[in-house]
Write a protein that holds these residues in place. Structure first.
Motif, short mmCIF file in Angstrom:
data_model
loop_
_atom_site.label_atom_id
_atom_site.label_comp_id
_atom_site.label_asym_id
_atom_site.label_seq_id
_atom_site.Cartn_x
_atom_site.Cartn_y
_atom_site.Cartn_z
N LEU A 185 58.09 97.71 29.23
CA LEU A 185 58.86 98.96 29.33
C LEU A 185 59.45 99.31 27.97
CD1 LEU A 185 60.19 101.22 30.99
CD2 LEU A 185 62.09 99.64 31.43
N THR A 186 59.22 100.54 27.56
CA THR A 186 59.78 101.08 26.33
C THR A 186 60.77 102.17 26.68
OG1 THR A 186 57.76 100.60 25.09
CG2 THR A 186 59.29 102.16 24.11
N VAL A 187 61.99 102.06 26.19
CA VAL A 187 63.03 103.06 26.42
C VAL A 187 63.23 103.85 25.14
CG1 VAL A 187 65.42 103.46 27.10
CG2 VAL A 187 64.14 101.57 28.14
N VAL A 188 62.94 105.13 25.21
CA VAL A 188 63.02 105.99 24.04
C VAL A 188 64.37 106.69 24.00
CG1 VAL A 188 62.02 107.98 22.86
CG2 VAL A 188 60.53 106.33 24.02
N VAL A 189 65.01 106.63 22.86
CA VAL A 189 66.30 107.33 22.66
C VAL A 189 66.01 108.65 21.96
CG1 VAL A 189 68.59 107.23 21.64
CG2 VAL A 189 67.50 105.13 22.49
N PRO A 190 66.21 109.79 22.62
CA PRO A 190 65.92 111.08 21.98
C PRO A 190 66.78 111.31 20.75
CG PRO A 190 66.20 111.33 24.35
CD PRO A 190 66.67 109.96 24.00
N ARG A 191 66.20 112.03 19.82
CA ARG A 191 66.93 112.41 18.61
C ARG A 191 67.26 113.89 18.68
NH1 ARG A 191 64.62 112.14 12.38
NH2 ARG A 191 66.50 112.98 11.37
N VAL B 89 54.72 101.18 29.98
CA VAL B 89 55.46 102.28 30.59
C VAL B 89 56.54 102.73 29.60
CG1 VAL B 89 56.92 103.02 32.50
CG2 VAL B 89 55.04 101.40 32.91
N THR B 90 56.64 104.05 29.41
CA THR B 90 57.63 104.63 28.50
C THR B 90 58.54 105.56 29.29
OG1 THR B 90 56.08 104.52 26.65
CG2 THR B 90 57.98 105.95 26.40
N THR B 91 59.83 105.42 29.08
CA THR B 91 60.79 106.27 29.75
C THR B 91 61.86 106.70 28.77
OG1 THR B 91 62.21 106.47 31.70
CG2 THR B 91 62.33 104.42 30.48
N PHE C 206 68.96 104.90 35.53
CA PHE C 206 69.73 105.12 34.30
C PHE C 206 69.33 104.09 33.22
CE2 PHE C 206 72.45 106.22 37.95
CZ PHE C 206 72.54 107.60 37.75
N ALA C 207 68.07 104.12 32.88
CA ALA C 207 67.54 103.15 31.92
C ALA C 207 68.25 103.24 30.59
CB ALA C 207 66.04 103.38 31.73
N ASN C 208 68.52 102.08 30.01
CA ASN C 208 69.14 102.02 28.69
C ASN C 208 68.31 101.13 27.78
OD1 ASN C 208 70.04 99.23 29.10
ND2 ASN C 208 71.59 100.11 30.46
N GLU C 209 68.73 101.01 26.54
CA GLU C 209 67.95 100.26 25.56
C GLU C 209 67.85 98.78 25.92
OE1 GLU C 209 68.52 101.80 21.28
OE2 GLU C 209 70.41 102.29 22.29
N ARG C 210 68.80 98.23 26.65
CA ARG C 210 68.75 96.83 27.03
C ARG C 210 67.69 96.55 28.09
NH1 ARG C 210 74.88 95.92 28.65
NH2 ARG C 210 74.39 97.95 29.58
N ASP C 211 67.23 97.59 28.78
CA ASP C 211 66.19 97.40 29.79
C ASP C 211 64.80 97.27 29.18
OD1 ASP C 211 68.04 97.59 31.89
OD2 ASP C 211 67.97 99.78 31.81
N GLU C 212 64.68 97.56 27.92
CA GLU C 212 63.37 97.50 27.28
C GLU C 212 62.89 96.06 27.19
OE1 GLU C 212 62.33 100.23 23.95
OE2 GLU C 212 62.19 98.37 22.79
N GLY C 213 61.59 95.84 27.47
CA GLY C 213 61.03 94.50 27.38
C GLY C 213 59.95 94.25 28.41
N HIS C 214 59.66 92.94 28.62
CA HIS C 214 58.57 92.51 29.49
C HIS C 214 59.07 92.29 30.92
CE1 HIS C 214 56.79 91.43 25.55
NE2 HIS C 214 55.66 91.73 26.16
N TYR C 215 58.26 92.77 31.87
CA TYR C 215 58.49 92.54 33.30
C TYR C 215 57.19 92.01 33.90
CZ TYR C 215 62.72 95.37 32.76
OH TYR C 215 63.95 95.85 32.35
N GLU C 216 57.33 91.16 34.92
CA GLU C 216 56.17 90.56 35.56
C GLU C 216 56.22 90.77 37.06
OE1 GLU C 216 55.70 86.48 34.58
OE2 GLU C 216 55.61 86.82 32.40
N CYS C 217 55.11 91.25 37.61
CA CYS C 217 54.93 91.32 39.05
C CYS C 217 54.07 90.13 39.45
CB CYS C 217 54.26 92.64 39.45
SG CYS C 217 53.87 92.77 41.20
N GLN C 218 54.62 89.23 40.25
CA GLN C 218 53.94 87.98 40.60
C GLN C 218 53.61 87.94 42.07
OE1 GLN C 218 56.35 84.69 39.28
NE2 GLN C 218 56.20 85.24 37.12
#
Length: 251
Positions: A178-184, A89-91, A153-165
């Motif tokens: 989750l990938t958090v893209v910072v616009p240029r 997922v990319t946001t 309000f996703a930020n760069e620290r939210d990027e990473g692995h998540y698990e639904c168990q």
């Protein structure tokens, strides 16, 4: 007295002999044969002492019965609706993002979201309850089977692995990265040149472009400011326009 006792004794003996004669001759005594002591046992001796749970019905098939019993008593297991057990997922920075987890045949099992950082797992939600201290994380359930994790309000620290168990046996795990893209953002002049300072003569026309890159979805709104004043809807000075081009992400 002696004659009566003798007469009574003879009468009892006669009665016993009569009863034995009426019942017929006694059954023959079974004796084991040499080398096989079990052949002398009556037919069906072991069936009388066998457990009713181990008896096999006459003409039945043991394998078919066991397979039929297993088929009828097996409880349906939960499964994920997605064909694969992982998703990307990319946001965009500062946006709201939903991580989807669609589970079928959940029944009495429980769904939880956890955050994986290296070898550590951080519990975010369990069932419909949120346990994270970060208020930006919320569990949103969408019937009939979507257990969504909302990150505001996703930020760069939210990027990473998540698990639904899913609390089945063995546990089911659906992985989401989750990938958090910072616009240029870059401001260029009419020639496409970028620079910190620009010098123009009074009364001349100025054309500036705002080039936005690294965005997962098209930008719907761009705001220009001159100092603290927003120029987008400022028409006090004629000749100011803010066109936008969605294809190139320029304004």
């Amino acid at each position: 007295m002696r004659r009566r006792r003798v007469t009574l004794l003879l009468f009892e003996v006669t009665l016993v002999v009569a009863l034995v004669s009426a019942r017929g001759p006694p059954p023959p005594i079974l004796r084991p044969r040499d080398g096989d002591p079990f052949d002398s046992l009556p037919k069906g001796f072991w069936q009388e002492f066998s457990s009713p749970f181990t008896d096999t019905p006459d003409g039945g098939d043991t394998d078919d019965s066991a397979e039929s019993l297993e088929t009828t008593t097996r409880e349906p297991q939960p499964f994920f609706e997605e064909p694969t057990a992982a998703a990307n997922v990319t946001t965009q920075l500062g946006s709201h993002v939903h991580l989807h987890c669609r589970v079928n045949d959940l029944r009495e099992k429980t769904v939880s979201w956890v955050r994986r950082k290296e070898d550590q797992l951080q519990l975010i939600t369990f069932g419909r309850h949120t346990y994270s201290s970060d208020s930006r994380y919320q569990l949103e359930y969408q019937p009939p089977n979507d257990w969504q994790l909302l990150i505001e309000f996703a930020n760069e620290r939210d990027e990473g692995h998540y698990e639904c168990q899913v609390s089945s046996h063995p546990p089911l795990v659906f992985l989401v990265y989750l990938t958090v893209v910072v616009p240029r953002v870059e401001i260029v002049d009419e020639r496409g040149g970028a620079g910190a300072d620009k010098f123009y003569k009074a009364g001349s026309t100025i054309e500036l472009k705002c080039v936005i890159s690294k965005v997962p979805q098209p930008t719907t709104y761009v705001m220009w400011k001159h100092g603290q004043r927003m120029l987008n809807y400022d028409t006090s000075r004629g000749g100011i326009s803010v066109p936008s081009e969605d294809s190139t992400q320029e304004a």
